[in-house]
Scaffold this active site. Structure first.
Site, mmCIF file in Angstrom:
data_model
loop_
_atom_site.group_PDB
_atom_site.id
_atom_site.type_symbol
_atom_site.label_atom_id
_atom_site.label_comp_id
_atom_site.label_asym_id
_atom_site.label_seq_id
_atom_site.Cartn_x
_atom_site.Cartn_y
_atom_site.Cartn_z
ATOM 1 N N GLY A 179 0.809 -1.227 0.000
ATOM 2 C CA GLY A 179 0.000 0.000 0.000
ATOM 3 C C GLY A 179 0.835 1.265 0.000
ATOM 4 O O GLY A 179 0.304 2.355 0.217
ATOM 5 N N SER B 4 12.595 -0.939 -1.115
ATOM 6 C CA SER B 4 13.857 -0.714 -0.383
ATOM 7 C C SER B 4 14.043 -1.760 0.714
ATOM 8 O O SER B 4 13.992 -1.446 1.905
ATOM 9 C CB SER B 4 13.913 0.707 0.189
ATOM 10 O OG SER B 4 12.725 1.084 0.835
#
Length: 610
Positions: free
Chosen positions: A49, A118
């Site tokens: 999300g 990441s």
């Protein structure tokens, strides 16, 4: 140093210090002033999300006048990083480049939102250190959505491919995701709405001085908390008391339920002057507040209560609230009326009430013991902003459009509302919901009373002229002031507290004729124009009222086309009321039959009472 095309490093690169300071840049960037540059780094699994929250946060902050830009992982790989793959080295370089770009955005005074998986802690630590070395705030935001939820979403079909072995090194499947040890914020997006996640991040930014308090989309209710209620009830018995009017009590209700957020009570002089001269509250950011919410006091009460640290407010003998740290100041009635209404003529009914009220005003922090109720059979419709927000969430509304009214609804109004919903659907909204929001406070004597209006509105819903599945009908507790473009800003601002993001504005909103000349007090088009320019209302998109008239050819209300003028018949409010008084039947298609019957019944009852 920098890379040259042949792979060598450039050694003749010197960092240059810019002449424009961050403070100076912040003065001209955005609508609120002040340097707000920072980076919010969203990290989490694919499908968690991150992008959805980032884009929603960007939309919200920009609507609040805060310059914001969202850097999305997929978007960046289409440009800046299109030469990078998904090896560990390329992933590290991808994040390094993004970190540098985010730092530049932040240094430029922009709130930079990055949404990248990441997965490696050292890469995120590098991003943080780059910002910290530059003296820029960095907020790591862990979007902590369980893997099974992410796989269920799998909008791009990537998890399915990874499970099938078609994608190697996919984070969460065959490559580890290193969860943050101590993120500034952790969002559980698997069981919270997008709006709830956005407001959590906004609250974090507010606590860290990036976002002013006025930009935090939290309704400030002024009820005594449950934990302090017994103490307040015991205290109020011994406090000096001032009796207030029904009109004052309606304003207590407005304040206590949070419609006038961020006000903490009746306006002190500083807030009053800001409202009168600027139409805004300026402390902690710009908040639209075009009308003053004040408590008039007669001289005898002022002399008796001045010097008290607190006193009770009583309505019809019942103590309903405590006003703390009161501040008394002069009630300059003529100036107030001239600024607010454009006239001080006491023939204007609200002006008349002001002129007859006390010569002093008192402001202070308000603590209301319990919810204001009127026991008129309509309290179930008096939903607070927080209750309306909950209702819209339960309906899964992705857009809320509000319609303010103080008159009965005819099919021309309904046409505008249904057309607005159609247009929002065409723009991609899945479930736009109408807030049908009649004004429920004081109105002038010749307006149709609230109880009759509510019956008429319900008939419109029962006949499905408006779709009841996509409509929430509730009462807005504010009194009506008939202050034209000045007041319509208040009507719009108050609906923002419900979560509404679209507001339908009609012709001559909050207008009335001059008490002597009988000409319109306000230009009929100015209300809609003012709303598109008013400070502090950028979060709300204004939907202008298209002119509707009765189409004689279609036997229905239709949007007026001047090229087909002869096909249309205009039925004014005055004419409509005259027909209802006379018990006449309007043209077929003008109003739902059961709703018209209620109108006729009201005027018949009124005539009998007279």
């Amino acid at each position: 140093m920098a890379f040259l095309p042949n792979g060598q490093l450039a050694t003749n690169v010197t960092f240059q210090t810019q002449h424009v300071s961050r403070a100076k840049r912040g003065q001209v960037l955005g609508q609120r002033g002040g340097f707000r540059g920072c980076t919010v780094w969203f990290t989490g699994l694919s499908g968690a999300g991150k992008t959805t929250i980032s884009f929603a946060l960007e939309e919200y902050l920009v609507s609040q006048g805060i310059p914001t830009y969202s850097l999305d992982g997929d978007n960046v790989r289409h440009g800046l990083n299109k030469n990078l793959g998904f090896t560990q080295e390329d992933r590290e370089e991808n994040i390094r480049r993004i970190s540098e770009v985010a730092k530049l955005f932040a240094d430029g005074g922009i709130v930079c939102l990055t949404s990248f998986i990441s997965p490696f802690k050292r890469d995120r630590d590098l991003a943080r250190s780059l910002h910290e070395q530059a003296g820029l705030p960095f907020f790591e935001c862990f979007v902590d959505t369980p893997l099974d939820v992410c796989e269920q979403r799998d909008v791009k079909g990537l998890y399915k491919k990874a499970r099938a072995g078609q994608i190697k090194g996919f984070t969460g499947i065959d490559q580890q995701y290193e969860s943050p040890d101590a993120p500034e914020i952790q969002l559980y997006a698997g069981n919270k709405s997008i709006d709830e996640c956005v407001q959590e991040v906004v609250s974090l930014l507010q606590k860290n001085g990036v976002v002013p308090e006025s930009a935090v989309n939290i309704v400030k209710e002024l009820f005594v908390p449950e934990s302090g209620l017994e103490h307040a009830k015991a205290e109020i018995v011994d406090l000096p008391t001032m009796e207030i009017t029904k009109l004052d009590t309606q304003w207590v209700q407005v304040l206590s339920e949070g419609w006038a957020t961020p006000l903490t009570g009746f306006m002190r002089e500083r807030e009053y002057l800001q409202s009168q001269h600027f139409g805004c509250l300026l402390d902690g950011g710009v908040t639209n507040q075009s009308i003053p919410i004040v408590l008039p006091v007669h001289t005898a009460d002022k002399d008796r209560l001045e010097g008290s640290s607190a006193f009770a407010l009583s309505y019809e003998g019942k103590r309903i609230a405590i006003l703390r740290t009161p501040e008394f100041y002069e009630h300059r009635k003529e100036e107030r009326c001239s600024r607010q209404f454009g006239t001080s003529n006491a023939g204007q009914p609200y002006v008349k009430m002001i002129m007859e009220s006390g010569d002093w005003l008192v402001g202070g922090d308000l603590e209301v013991l319990e919810r204001i109720t009127w026991n008129d059979g309509l309290d179930e419709y008096r939903l607070t902003p927080n209750e309306l927000r909950a209702k819209f969430r339960a309906l899964n509304a992705d857009a809320v459009f509000a319609f303010q009214l103080r008159n009965p609804v005819h099919n021309g109004h309904a046409l505008l509302m249904t057309d607005t919903r159609r247009r929002l659907t065409e723009r991609g909204y899945k479930k736009p919901v109408l807030l049908l929001h009649p004004l429920g406070g004081w109105t002038k004597d010749d307006d149709v009373p609230l109880a009759w209006r509510m019956k008429q509105h319900q008939a419109i819903l029962d006949e499905k002229v408006l779709d009841p599945d996509y409509t929430v009908m509730a009462i807005f507790p504010s009194p009506m002031m008939y202050a034209g473009p000045t007041e319509v800003q208040w009507h719009a601002k108050a609906r923002m507290s419900t979560g509404a993001n679209f507001y339908i504005v009609g012709r001559d909103p909050a207008g009335m004729p001059h008490p002597e000349t009988k000409q319109d007090l306000y230009n009929a088009t100015h209300g809609a124009k003012v709303l598109t320019m008013a400070p502090g209302l950028t979060q709300l998109e204004i939907v202008p009222f298209r002119v509707a008239a009765y189409n004689k050819t279609k036997s229905a209300m239709d949007f007026y086309d001047p090229e087909r003028h002869d096909e249309f018949m205009f039925i004014s409010g005055t004419k409509m009321r005259g027909m209802a008084r006379a018990g006449e039947t309007p043209p077929n298609g003008f109003m739902a039959p059961s709703a018209w019957k209620i109108m006729v019944e009201y005027y018949k009852t009124k005539a009998q009472q007279s």
